[in-house]
Design an enzyme around this catalytic site. Structure first.
Site, PDB file in Angstrom:
ATOM      1  CB  ALA A  63      73.359 117.513  12.506  1.00 57.11           C
ATOM      2  CD  GLU A  64      72.475 112.922  16.522  1.00 56.71           C
ATOM      3  OE1 GLU A  64      73.487 112.184  16.598  1.00 56.71           O
ATOM      4  OE2 GLU A  64      72.489 114.144  16.827  1.00 56.71           O
ATOM      5  CG  ASP A  88      70.592 104.414  23.903  1.00 56.46           C
ATOM      6  OD1 ASP A  88      71.378 105.278  24.340  1.00 56.46           O
ATOM      7  OD2 ASP A  88      70.731 103.207  24.167  1.00 56.46           O
ATOM      8  CE1 TYR A  92      65.189 110.800  24.502  1.00 56.86           C
ATOM      9  CE2 TYR A  92      67.468 110.909  25.238  1.00 56.86           C
ATOM     10  CZ  TYR A  92      66.230 110.292  25.247  1.00 56.86           C
ATOM     11  OH  TYR A  92      66.038 109.163  26.006  1.00 56.86           O
ATOM     12  CG  HIS A 133      77.051 106.630  24.971  1.00 58.35           C
ATOM     13  ND1 HIS A 133      77.198 107.907  25.447  1.00 58.35           N
ATOM     14  CD2 HIS A 133      77.770 106.573  23.816  1.00 58.35           C
ATOM     15  CE1 HIS A 133      77.981 108.594  24.635  1.00 58.35           C
ATOM     16  NE2 HIS A 133      78.334 107.808  23.631  1.00 58.35           N
TER      17      HIS A 133
END
Length: 332
Positions: A63-64, A88, A92, A133
């Protein structure tokens, strides 16, 4: 070269920089998905949890937004969290935390509240990966006031720049060129630790030249140096400048180079449209107008989503596309 110098891959240089930062300051904490026992998908944090413990090198949920939100709380309490975004394109979900909280808390309080958060982002293409990716999202964050955005291109810079980013009281987006992780270069650890590290936000001339400036950063520095070698065989001298810092920009070094050569080509993997190169081209057109012998040329990705792996070689700037732009600066 000192006895402490060695030829190491860029990825291992990042590891060494993280290890030194952890050893030097017990307030430094690493956080990310699978960075502990596994050592991360690229093994950048390999062995660090065993060395420093699972309270300093923390495996997080997938969970970024939670990773960055937790880092904000830790920063409030005086810690220096280093967050790894596994790829990368996974950054978001954390975009809101980064631009709405991380970027603004230090400025909103006139510096009274520090946000010493480093966000490590393996970025760019060239590894034949699946969707999400191979992104180059640096432009989003460079356009956000309150964030510092940097990218290393070689092992020596990787070793020092990650430590400089962690030591900064400002939040830093640290973009690592994932397709260069395995490329080796010399790192003189003793000299760098003794204070010979290059400043974090200074561009560097990696190859002097007289005819045209080629401005690159991250994964395209190696490509730019290859292009300069080919150009030399064709009778043209290309000065290669590694931007290193995207926000803030070291326009002094860039402008000095352009004033000497009279021409500029900017290359990055991100799409040309609204890319970092557009800002630099506009500034050069203003600051170096009377020195330019030709319009500034830009080389980059196309205004499309990053393509499937089979097509990425057509999307990524290569030596031929860069040399074509160099040729255009000499067109009548």
């Amino acid at each position: 070269m000192s006895a402490a110098a060695a030829r190491v891959p860029l990825g291992k240089a990042v590891t060494a920089g993280l290890r030194k930062a952890l050893a030097d300051d017990d307030k430094v904490i690493l956080m990310g998905e699978d960075i502990g026992k596994l050592g991360g998908v690229f093994r950048i944090t390999d062995g660090l949890q065993a060395e420093f413990g699972d309270r300093r090198v923390i495996d997080t949920p997938l969970a970024e937004s939670g990773i960055i939100g937790t880092a904000v709380g830790l920063a409030f309490r005086g810690y220096r969290p280093v967050c790894e975004i596994q790829f990368d394109g996974f950054i978001y979900p954390a975009f809101d935390q980064i631009v709405s909280q991380v970027a603004k808390l230090h400025y909103r309080t006139a510096g009274a509240v520090k946000m010493p958060i480093t966000i490590r982002v393996p970025f760019g293409g060239g590894i034949g990966a699946v969707e999400h990716h191979s992104e180059s999202p640096e432009g989003y964050f460079a356009a956000t006031a309150g964030l510092r955005v940097v990218s290393c291109s070689n092992p020596a810079d990787a070793y020092t720049m990650i430590q400089q980013a962690i030591a900064s009281d400002d939040p830093v987006l640290f973009f690592e060129p994932k397709r260069r992780y395995w490329e080796k270069g010399e790192v003189d650890y003793a000299a760098l630790d003794a204070g010979e590290a290059y400043p974090l936000h200074r561009a560097r001339i990696t190859r002097p030249g007289t005819d045209v400036t080629l401005l690159v950063y991250g994964p395209l520095v190696a490509t730019g140096l290859q292009a300069a070698t080919v150009a030399e065989e064709e009778g043209r001298s290309v000065e290669v400048v590694d931007l290193r810092s995207i926000a803030p920009l070291d326009m002094e070094t860039v402008a000095d180079s352009v004033r000497r050569t009279g021409r500029l080509v900017i290359a990055h993997e991100a799409p040309v449209f609204m890319g970092v190169g557009a800002e630099i081209a506009a500034r050069v057109a203003t600051d170096c107008f009377y020195h330019l012998e030709a319009p500034v040329q830009r080389v980059g990705g196309f205004a499309t989503p990053y393509p499937p792996a089979k097509l990425e070689q057509h999307f990524l700037p290569d030596v031929d596309r860069i040399l074509d732009a160099v040729d255009r600066t000499f067109a009548d």
